[in-house]
Design a protein around this motif. Structure first.
Motif, PDB file in Angstrom:
ATOM      1  N   LYS A  81       0.827  -1.210   0.000  1.00  0.00           N
ATOM      2  CA  LYS A  81       0.000   0.000   0.000  1.00  0.00           C
ATOM      3  C   LYS A  81       0.858   1.256   0.000  1.00  0.00           C
ATOM      4  O   LYS A  81       0.513   2.260  -0.643  1.00  0.00           O
ATOM      5  N   ASP A 113      -5.230   3.326  -4.855  1.00  0.00           N
ATOM      6  CA  ASP A 113      -5.789   2.666  -3.683  1.00  0.00           C
ATOM      7  C   ASP A 113      -5.968   3.692  -2.561  1.00  0.00           C
ATOM      8  O   ASP A 113      -5.272   3.675  -1.552  1.00  0.00           O
ATOM      9  N   GLN A 212     -13.511   0.961  -1.735  1.00  0.00           N
ATOM     10  CA  GLN A 212     -12.328   0.710  -0.903  1.00  0.00           C
ATOM     11  C   GLN A 212     -12.702  -0.079   0.347  1.00  0.00           C
ATOM     12  O   GLN A 212     -12.024  -1.048   0.703  1.00  0.00           O
TER      13      GLN A 212
END
Length: 484
Positions: A81, A113, A212
């Protein structure tokens, strides 16, 4: 009374500022000429590593009832991430890899993301922050609307709570704070954004945030079966850790000891060279090794990034010594610190008052130069001996008339490389959906046809004036109308 220009405050004459800008332009041109297979290999390798880390992390968290699997899976997913947000998403959305003509790695197609949609972030970050870096009243990133980071920002009693919400609350929730920030809610109150546009942006953010949350907190935990709860906690830990890391990197890059803020009067009539000077003064690098640079998205080279936001990030370490040497040549401070150092945001190129209460960690968002205490406190009623007296409040900026607009067009025509043929350029008054490029009242509007086989889709107009890539989509552009 107008404030002292940024370059003049450093004893730089306009020709010297222009010469500084020209030498930086040469550095940029060198990188553009050298881009090629090595850079392509770098970004493809990074994407491969990111995907492998995410796949490995998701697989390990699927059996995370076993503590070693939870630790390994959470560590891999956290790293993935961080890489996706910092070195991939941030830099791809800057257009650093658009020159490859790869639709999968392009600023107009990449969706990262993060809860905030890419288009909303590009507006607040690329268009506003990078154009008006650390300019009070223009750069919303200077304190993110909620914090007071400069003595020139108005003080409110809520700033007394800044040590609480600026770090302990903001850092772990950083992705959600940025999503709300990108909606520009204060613009609705101030009448700069319509309620309809705000609601449209809010709906887009809600859809992205729902995807998400579904992915990290519903889908993958359900797929983990008996390991659903530890998998959910692993995903949550990865997101929170990524948020804290991004918050730390960003605050250390713009609010450390030596970084400066500016007033609108100080940038009045700012030339291209003076814009470069301001970018260097308003940023700071973070010292560290190659791994640190990659994990920060090379924002550890914040100075180089703000000078050249659309150059490939893997080139920043290469050009940093040249930029530093150039800053030394023109006696421009080249700020660089380690993350462990204490921080403050300076106001102008003047030394901080000795003994003033300003050495506050940037991570909690409390910094100042000439406040009586941290910026959470009200400004002093009268100046103290080591501090600069308060300046006369800036006069309101006049509306641009036709002559000013014409001068702006000529300045743009001189700054932007000449395109061959294929589009027109016109001046239009700013309005909904328009991108402001260098002026608060006028925008350069490019009419661009997509290149055959190119993923740009005509969106080169979103790039800032003076930072255009002359190798990108020029076959589809034409000379500025009326400026030949």
């Amino acid at each position: 009374m107008k404030g002292e220009p940024v370059a003049a405050a450093l004893a730089l004459t306009p020709p010297e500022a222009d010469a500084f800008g020209q030498e930086l332009d040469r550095i940029r041109a060198d990188v553009l000429a050298e881009r090629g297979a090595e850079d392509t290999r770098y970004i493809h390798t990074l994407i491969t590593v990111h995907r492998a880390l995410e796949a490995g992390g998701r697989a390990a968290l699927a059996v995370s009832l076993l503590p070693p699997a939870w630790l390994a899976g959470t560590a891999m997913l956290t790293t993935a991430k961080i890489l996706e947000n910092m070195e991939l998403g941030h830099n791809i959305l800057h257009g650093q890899w658009d020159w490859m003509r790869d639709p999968a790695i392009h600023s107009t197609t990449w969706e990262w993301d993060f809860p905030t949609p890419a288009a909303a972030w590009k507006h607040t970050h690329n268009d506003l922050h990078h154009t008006w870096t650390n300019v009070v009243g223009r750069d919303r990133d200077l304190g993110y609307v909620a914090m007071r980071m400069s003595e020139d920002q108005p003080w409110h009693p809520v700033h007394l709570l800044q040590p609480l919400y600026g770090g302990p609350l903001l850092a772990p929730l950083f992705e959600w704070a940025i999503a709300l920030y990108d909606l520009e809610p204060e613009a609705v109150v101030q009448g700069r954004k319509s309620v309809r546009a705000f609601l449209g942006d809010l709906a887009g953010m809600a859809r992205k945030a729902a995807r998400q949350c579904t992915k990290d907190y519903v889908l993958f935990p359900l797929l983990a079966g008996p390991s659903a709860l530890p998998c959910l906690l692993g995903n949550l830990t990865a997101n929170v850790t990524r948020n804290i890391w991004a918050h730390t990197v960003i605050f250390c890059g713009h609010f450390p000891l030596g970084a400066e803020s500016f007033t609108e009067d100080e940038i009045e009539g700012e030339s291209r060279g003076e814009w470069y000077v301001r970018q260097a003064l308003g940023s700071a690098n973070i010292d560290g090794g190659p791994l640190l640079h990659i994990l920060t998205g090379n924002l550890s080279h914040q100075i180089e990034h703000h000078l050249f936001p659309d150059l490939p990030s893997n080139r920043y370490a290469e050009i940093a010594p040249r930029v530093r040497k150039l800053c030394e040549k023109y006696s421009i401070p080249y700020n660089h610190e380690t993350p462990a150092h204490s921080h403050q945001l300076r106001r102008g190129p003047w030394p901080a008052a000795e003994g003033s209460h300003t050495r506050i960690s940037a991570a909690v968002g409390t910094s100042s130069r000439s406040c009586a205490g941290p910026c959470m406190m009200p400004p002093p009623a009268r100046p103290t001996p080591h501090r600069r007296p308060p300046r006369t409040p800036p006069s309101p900026r006049p509306e641009l008339d036709e002559t000013s607009a014409q001068r702006w067009r000529r300045a743009v025509a001189e700054a932007v490389p000449r395109p061959p043929a294929g589009a027109t350029v016109s001046m239009e008054h700013c309005g909904p959906g328009k991108t402001t490029l260098g002026s608060s009242h006028w925008s350069m509007v490019f009419s661009v046809a997509p290149c055959p086989g190119c993923a740009c889709r005509g969106h080169i107009c979103e790039r800032r004036i003076g930072l255009f890539d002359p190798t990108l989509c020029w076959p589809s552009l034409a000379r500025a109308e009326g400026e030949q």
